[in-house]
Design a protein around this motif. Structure first.
Motif, short mmCIF file in Angstrom:
data_model
loop_
_atom_site.label_atom_id
_atom_site.label_comp_id
_atom_site.label_asym_id
_atom_site.label_seq_id
_atom_site.Cartn_x
_atom_site.Cartn_y
_atom_site.Cartn_z
N TYR A 241 -15.87 12.14 -52.95
CA TYR A 241 -16.29 12.99 -54.06
C TYR A 241 -16.52 14.40 -53.51
O TYR A 241 -17.28 14.58 -52.55
CB TYR A 241 -17.56 12.46 -54.72
N THR A 242 -15.87 15.37 -54.12
CA THR A 242 -15.91 16.75 -53.63
C THR A 242 -16.56 17.66 -54.67
O THR A 242 -16.25 17.57 -55.86
CB THR A 242 -14.49 17.25 -53.32
N MET A 243 -17.45 18.52 -54.18
CA MET A 243 -18.06 19.57 -55.00
C MET A 243 -17.69 20.90 -54.37
O MET A 243 -18.10 21.20 -53.25
CB MET A 243 -19.58 19.39 -55.07
N SER A 244 -16.92 21.68 -55.10
CA SER A 244 -16.37 22.92 -54.55
C SER A 244 -16.37 24.02 -55.61
O SER A 244 -16.37 23.74 -56.81
CB SER A 244 -14.95 22.69 -54.02
N GLY A 245 -16.36 25.26 -55.11
CA GLY A 245 -16.27 26.40 -56.01
C GLY A 245 -14.88 26.65 -56.54
O GLY A 245 -14.69 27.40 -57.50
N GLY B 248 -12.30 19.98 -56.62
CA GLY B 248 -13.29 18.97 -56.96
C GLY B 248 -12.88 18.10 -58.13
O GLY B 248 -11.86 18.32 -58.79
N GLN B 249 -13.71 17.07 -58.41
CA GLN B 249 -13.46 16.19 -59.55
C GLN B 249 -13.80 16.86 -60.87
O GLN B 249 -13.25 16.51 -61.91
CB GLN B 249 -14.27 14.89 -59.40
N HIS B 250 -14.73 17.81 -60.83
CA HIS B 250 -15.09 18.56 -62.03
C HIS B 250 -14.30 19.85 -62.06
O HIS B 250 -14.19 20.56 -61.07
CB HIS B 250 -16.60 18.87 -62.04
N PHE B 251 -13.78 20.16 -63.24
CA PHE B 251 -13.02 21.40 -63.38
C PHE B 251 -13.99 22.58 -63.41
O PHE B 251 -15.04 22.53 -64.05
CB PHE B 251 -12.19 21.37 -64.66
N CYS C 45 -19.01 20.94 -50.41
CA CYS C 45 -19.12 19.76 -49.56
C CYS C 45 -18.30 18.61 -50.15
O CYS C 45 -17.89 18.64 -51.32
CB CYS C 45 -20.57 19.33 -49.40
N SER C 46 -18.09 17.60 -49.32
CA SER C 46 -17.44 16.35 -49.72
C SER C 46 -18.21 15.19 -49.11
O SER C 46 -18.65 15.28 -47.95
CB SER C 46 -15.98 16.30 -49.26
N ILE C 47 -18.35 14.12 -49.87
CA ILE C 47 -19.01 12.93 -49.37
C ILE C 47 -18.05 11.75 -49.48
O ILE C 47 -17.36 11.57 -50.48
CB ILE C 47 -20.32 12.64 -50.15
#
Length: 385
Positions: free
Chosen positions: A114-118, A123-126, A145-147
């Motif tokens: 799961y990735t949270m990115s700018g 990331g999974q969220h647009f 980050c990515s977990i």
């Protein structure tokens, strides 16, 4: 999996065929006997009833067989269990359940990321899904980050009760964001900036592993992909870095000048020492030469003294050998080897004549002898004898 799909396909085709045959049977009998008679004949048609029973049995068989993939695990929700769920999950393979009374929830046990990115495409969220945290001094820190995690197969039953398939949206994402924000809030912006990315990644990975393992997830790795600061802080850090680099450059130049000065001083010291050593070596060599020469002269004198002690006339012999060619007369005082040239006329510069050329008595203590070659040879023979 193949058996499961085949049974599903066969069941669907059997129901479709049964429906088509039923419609054809009703249409034909309705034209001949009417609708009521056609319905009575339908339920009295034994072949059709047997086909219906077979289709129901095939459907029952298809619903009771569950194939679990090797990378999956199943949780059986059962109306026959006291808790409404089986205590043990079903492992990979072909498994049996009771149709209508039980159903299976399948969960993946492979590693998920799961990735949270700018950046919207990462990331999974647009859109911007980066984590914005505040430091203890109020500065904003932006993290990507990515977990990497997987579901714990030993806790999958309780995991299903707690989260079902909402675990990514309602468990993983909030936990990661909360742990990171709590961690960043404990430090100032300078402390966060001074810590290495590897150190922060390892620390956050340990915190997330402890937080998610209690809820049925195993954290395999945590990757801190990017760490950014506000534009104001970044500008101030850049200015400080430029000033620090200028100071380091000046220190480096001063150090170079100091090293050159030390090298020059060392060179002068080495040259002076070399010159002093050379002078000392020359003086030492000269002194040793004097000592050797004095020792040689002393040894020569000792040898000469020993020879003279045995033969005193050797000294007179040496005087005769050293006579110059222009000496004509030798004046020999009694027992003294004094050599003088013949007397000359003051006006003409000629040698005065003598009546006896071989011996002229001058006084009782002095006699004059000519020093021609015959006299010299006689004196040498006398000394040699």
């Amino acid at each position: 999996m193949i058996i499961d799909k085949i049974l599903e396909f066969m069941t669907m085709m059997a129901w479709l065929l049964f429906a088509v045959l039923t419609i054809i049977f009703l249409v034909r009998n309705t034209r001949k006997y009417g609708i009521k008679a056609a319905i009575r004949k339908l339920f009295s048609f034994q072949q059709l009833l047997i086909a219906l029973v077979l289709i129901i049995m095939l459907n029952f068989l298809s619903a009771s067989l569950v194939f679990v993939q090797p990378h999956e695990i199943g949780v059986v929700v059962s109306a026959l269990s006291a808790k409404g769920i089986r205590n043990q999950p079903i492992r990979p393979g072909l498994r049996w359940i009771l149709p209508l009374a039980e159903r299976t929830a399948i969960y993946p046990v492979f590693c998920q990321t799961y990735t949270m990115s700018g950046k919207p495409a990462e990331g999974q969220h647009f859109g911007d899904d980066s984590i914005r945290a505040r430091t203890s001094d109020g500065q904003e820190v932006i993290l990507d980050c990515s977990i990497i995690f997987q579901i714990d197969s030993e806790k999958v039953v309780q995991f299903h009760i707690d989260w079902q398939h909402r675990y990514i949206r309602e468990l993983v994402r909030p936990t990661v964001r909360g742990v990171i924000r709590t961690y960043v809030s404990q430090y100032t912006v300078d402390e966060v900036n001074s810590k290495s990315r590897i150190y922060m990644g390892l620390t956050l990975s340990g915190k997330l592993r402890r937080a998610l393992s209690k809820r049925g997830l195993i954290v395999k790795n945590f990757l801190l992909r990017n760490l950014a600061f506000s534009s104001e802080y970044s500008s101030s850090v850049e200015q400080k870095q430029v000033a620090l680099e200028g100071e380091q450059q000046k220190k480096y130049e001063a150090k170079q000048i100091e090293n050159l000065a030390k090298g020059h001083a060392k060179k002068i010291t080495i040259q002076a020492k070399a010159e002093a050593d050379a002078i000392l070596l020359k003086a030492k060599a000269k002194a040793e030469a004097h000592v050797i020469r004095a020792k040689a002269e002393a040894d020569a004198l000792k040898l000469l003294a020993a020879v003279l002690a045995k033969n005193p006339d050797l000294l007179t012999y040496q005087h005769i050998n050293e006579l110059p060619q222009d000496v004509k007369v030798m004046l020999l005082p009694d027992k003294t080897a004094v050599i003088l040239p013949l007397p000359r006329d003051m006006n003409s510069g000629k040698t005065l004549p003598f009546s006896n050329p071989f011996e002229i008595p001058i006084s009782p203590q002095i006699s004059v002898k000519p020093t021609g070659s015959s006299a010299t040879q006689q004196q040498k023979k006398k000394i040699e004898n």
